[in-house]
Design a protein around this motif. Structure first.
Motif, PDB file in Angstrom:
ATOM      1  N   UNK A   1       7.090   6.963  -4.936  1.00  0.00           N
ATOM      2  CA  UNK A   1       7.766   8.211  -4.552  1.00  0.00           C
ATOM      3  C   UNK A   1       7.167   9.446  -5.219  1.00  0.00           C
ATOM      4  N   UNK A   2       6.319   9.239  -6.216  1.00  0.00           N
ATOM      5  CA  UNK A   2       5.690  10.387  -6.880  1.00  0.00           C
ATOM      6  C   UNK A   2       4.600  11.008  -6.004  1.00  0.00           C
ATOM      7  N   UNK A   3       4.140  10.269  -5.014  1.00  0.00           N
ATOM      8  CA  UNK A   3       3.096  10.772  -4.109  1.00  0.00           C
ATOM      9  C   UNK A   3       3.720  11.210  -2.787  1.00  0.00           C
ATOM     10  N   UNK A   4       3.529  12.475  -2.439  1.00  0.00           N
ATOM     11  CA  UNK A   4       4.061  12.985  -1.171  1.00  0.00           C
ATOM     12  C   UNK A   4       3.031  12.775  -0.061  1.00  0.00           C
ATOM     13  N   UNK A   5       2.849  11.518   0.309  1.00  0.00           N
ATOM     14  CA  UNK A   5       1.867  11.171   1.336  1.00  0.00           C
ATOM     15  C   UNK A   5       2.322   9.920   2.082  1.00  0.00           C
ATOM     16  N   UNK A   6       1.777   9.751   3.276  1.00  0.00           N
ATOM     17  CA  UNK A   6       2.115   8.567   4.077  1.00  0.00           C
ATOM     18  C   UNK A   6       1.507   7.331   3.416  1.00  0.00           C
ATOM     19  N   UNK A   7       2.337   6.333   3.192  1.00  0.00           N
ATOM     20  CA  UNK A   7       1.875   5.096   2.552  1.00  0.00           C
ATOM     21  C   UNK A   7       2.036   3.869   3.435  1.00  0.00           C
ATOM     22  N   UNK A   8       2.894   3.951   4.443  1.00  0.00           N
ATOM     23  CA  UNK A   8       3.101   2.816   5.353  1.00  0.00           C
ATOM     24  C   UNK A   8       3.390   3.326   6.763  1.00  0.00           C
ATOM     25  N   UNK A   9       2.821   2.634   7.754  1.00  0.00           N
ATOM     26  CA  UNK A   9       3.050   2.948   9.167  1.00  0.00           C
ATOM     27  C   UNK A   9       3.573   1.681   9.848  1.00  0.00           C
ATOM     28  N   UNK A  10       4.689   1.803  10.554  1.00  0.00           N
ATOM     29  CA  UNK A  10       5.295   0.669  11.261  1.00  0.00           C
ATOM     30  C   UNK A  10       5.341   1.014  12.750  1.00  0.00           C
ATOM     31  N   UNK A  11       4.671   0.214  13.580  1.00  0.00           N
ATOM     32  CA  UNK A  11       4.600   0.500  15.013  1.00  0.00           C
ATOM     33  C   UNK A  11       5.425  -0.508  15.808  1.00  0.00           C
ATOM     34  N   UNK A  12       6.027  -0.035  16.891  1.00  0.00           N
ATOM     35  CA  UNK A  12       6.825  -0.881  17.790  1.00  0.00           C
ATOM     36  C   UNK A  12       6.445  -0.539  19.230  1.00  0.00           C
TER      37      UNK A  12
ATOM     38  N   UNK B   1       7.402   4.285  14.463  1.00  0.00           N
ATOM     39  CA  UNK B   1       7.344   4.882  15.797  1.00  0.00           C
ATOM     40  C   UNK B   1       6.509   4.096  16.774  1.00  0.00           C
ATOM     41  N   UNK B   2       6.317   4.667  17.946  1.00  0.00           N
ATOM     42  CA  UNK B   2       5.446   4.082  18.962  1.00  0.00           C
ATOM     43  C   UNK B   2       4.017   4.536  18.671  1.00  0.00           C
ATOM     44  N   UNK B   3       3.065   3.633  18.929  1.00  0.00           N
ATOM     45  CA  UNK B   3       1.671   3.928  18.577  1.00  0.00           C
ATOM     46  C   UNK B   3       1.133   5.133  19.323  1.00  0.00           C
ATOM     47  N   UNK B   4       1.595   5.331  20.564  1.00  0.00           N
ATOM     48  CA  UNK B   4       1.123   6.473  21.355  1.00  0.00           C
ATOM     49  C   UNK B   4       1.507   7.801  20.734  1.00  0.00           C
ATOM     50  N   UNK B   5       2.767   7.957  20.341  1.00  0.00           N
ATOM     51  CA  UNK B   5       3.217   9.216  19.740  1.00  0.00           C
ATOM     52  C   UNK B   5       2.594   9.413  18.369  1.00  0.00           C
ATOM     53  N   UNK B   6       2.473   8.357  17.590  1.00  0.00           N
ATOM     54  CA  UNK B   6       1.825   8.468  16.277  1.00  0.00           C
ATOM     55  C   UNK B   6       0.384   8.934  16.439  1.00  0.00           C
ATOM     56  N   UNK B   7      -0.305   8.370  17.440  1.00  0.00           N
ATOM     57  CA  UNK B   7      -1.690   8.774  17.715  1.00  0.00           C
ATOM     58  C   UNK B   7      -1.796  10.227  18.124  1.00  0.00           C
ATOM     59  N   UNK B   8      -0.858  10.687  18.955  1.00  0.00           N
ATOM     60  CA  UNK B   8      -0.859  12.095  19.387  1.00  0.00           C
ATOM     61  C   UNK B   8      -0.712  13.035  18.198  1.00  0.00           C
TER      62      UNK B   8
END
Length: 450
Positions: free
Chosen positions: A68-79, A132-139
């Motif tokens: 939590x000390x890092x303000x960055x994306x650390x994990x991506x979960x796609x459905x 999220x959905x991979x399409x929106x994450x990619x956009x």
């Protein structure tokens, strides 16, 4: 504490507290086998059906590893669908609600059908976890609003469905921009051969865990086959729906056109019904799911792709307007009911062309009961209707049944059995009667001479 058994995974205290609040006591098989591997940074493949606890098997170790000390994306979960992504996000929120105030984990839900500009605005501060959905994450990656190059954990949920719907290329696009030391977690009911190139591209010596349910479907589901016969199908499914008075019933169709026809007919019959299929606008689908979750709908007519993975509580009945071509979908359909120890009934309208499919389900261990529906009453049948596959008779049962006919035949022919033709040919009945008459005539002549 209720979740004491989870402590051996050495998860952070807030996760144990969250599990206790939800009443979890023992880890499931897939959780036992995958949580330690994921915590250790290993690539994993979790192969299991719905209801095995796979969601917590990746959410718990991912949350445990967030810095939590890092303000960055650390994990991506796609459905594969917005609905499934929304459910994963809801489960995540239940866990992070117990984070300490000075150590909060931030997450974002990013799916199509929502305001893109608003999503970009919300990403000015990068979340720790993206679902999220991979399409929106990619956009949003293309818009440079979402920065995934810092993320080293990627979950691909319902991977076989991702493949079926053509979304693997979108997942590939996301994965290619993530950290070099990427840890990939793939979850799927099946691992198709066409998925292998994608897995080999990103995974190194993955831990592959396959969890087979003790029963192909929940033990408290009654699988009823109802023959269509000469009846008009849409009218018949409405009659079935009217007869059951469910808390919540899902009527499954194979196409969105069928879903619309059935939903329209049920609406005209005065039933409280909504529909869910890929032809609806995102806003409409979201509204339907809201009504279903708030128990403001009694019947939901849905297609497989729209409903797969949706976890709706209180489903008491399933009605299969027709059997799916992919019989795995039958298991997914009926898996919506009889959850958490409750009972459920699954009705399947049977037509002659369904014979092979029913035989395959019988071989998988699905135990059918046979019913007919006449003049508003359910009639249980002692055996499978004509043309419907059922439990085969043992050789002893077959012999017992044929014995009375055998005795009758011997009496008519003076104790001598008449040989039957080995092959069934045109006119065989006429020939058999002729042979029988000749034998009877011969017996009379013998008796007269005596």
């Amino acid at each position: 504490m209720i979740a004491e058994n989870f402590k051996r995974f050495e998860l952070q205290p807030f996760l144990i507290e969250a599990l206790s609040e939800q009443g979890f006591t023992l880890p499931t098989d897939i959780q036992e086998r995958l949580i330690p591997a994921i915590r250790n940074g290993r690539d994993v493949i979790g192969q299991s059906q719905t209801g095995t606890g796979k969601t917590l098997s990746f959410l718990l170790p991912i949350l445990d590893r967030i810095d939590t000390k890092k303000s960055e994306v650390q994990a991506v979960i796609t459905a594969p669908t917005r609905e499934l992504a929304g459910q994963l996000f809801d489960e995540l929120k239940k866990l992070i609600a117990f984070c300490p105030e000075n150590d909060q984990i931030h997450a974002k839900l990013l799916v199509g059908g929502t305001d893109r500009a608003r999503a970009i605005e919300s990403l000015k501060v990068q979340p720790h976890i993206v679902i999220g959905t991979a399409g929106r994450i990619g956009d949003l990656m293309d818009d440079q609003a979402l920065q995934v190059y810092t993320a080293s954990m990627l979950v691909v949920d319902e991977a076989d469905q991702m493949l079926d719907m053509g979304f693997i290329a979108d997942v590939d696009k996301v994965a290619s921009r993530m950290a070099e030391d990427l840890q990939m977690m793939v979850f799927s009911a099946t691992i198709p051969e066409k998925l292998q190139p994608f897995l080999k591209k990103y995974m190194t010596d993955p831990r592959h865990v396959q969890v087979e349910p003790k029963h192909v479907t929940a033990t408290k589901i009654e699988h009823r086959i109802v023959p269509l016969k000469h009846r008009e199908k849409i009218k018949f499914v409405v009659e079935i729906a009217q007869s059951i008075n469910p808390y919540l019933a899902i009527v499954f169709t194979n196409t969105k056109e069928q879903a619309d026809e059935v939903a329209d007919a049920m609406t005209q019959a005065g039933l409280n019904v909504e529909r869910l299929h890929g032809g609806l606008q995102p806003r409409q689908r979201k509204q339907v799911m809201k009504l279903v979750k708030e128990v403001k709908v009694q019947y939901l007519v849905a297609t497989d792709l729209a409903a797969r993975g949706i976890d709706v509580k209180g489903v008491t009945h399933i009605i299969n307007y027709g059997l799916p071509k992919d019989l795995d979908f039958y298991i997914h359909r009926v898996g919506r009911t009889a959850r958490a120890g409750m009972d459920g009934i699954a009705y399947t309208i049977y037509e002659n062309h369904d014979q092979t499919a029913v035989e395959k389900l019988l071989k998988r261990g699905v135990k059918f009961t046979y019913y007919d529906f006449k003049q508003g009453d359910w009639i249980k049948l002692d055996r499978a209707p004509l043309g419907v596959p059922g439990k085969k008779k043992t050789s002893k049962q077959a012999a017992d049944k044929s014995e009375p006919n055998k005795n009758k035949e011997q009496k008519r022919t003076g104790g001598k059995a008449v040989a039957k033709a080995k092959k069934v040919k045109p006119g065989y009945k006429k020939k058999a009667r002729f042979k029988q008459a000749k034998e009877e005539q011969r017996q009379r002549r013998i008796k007269k001479k005596k």
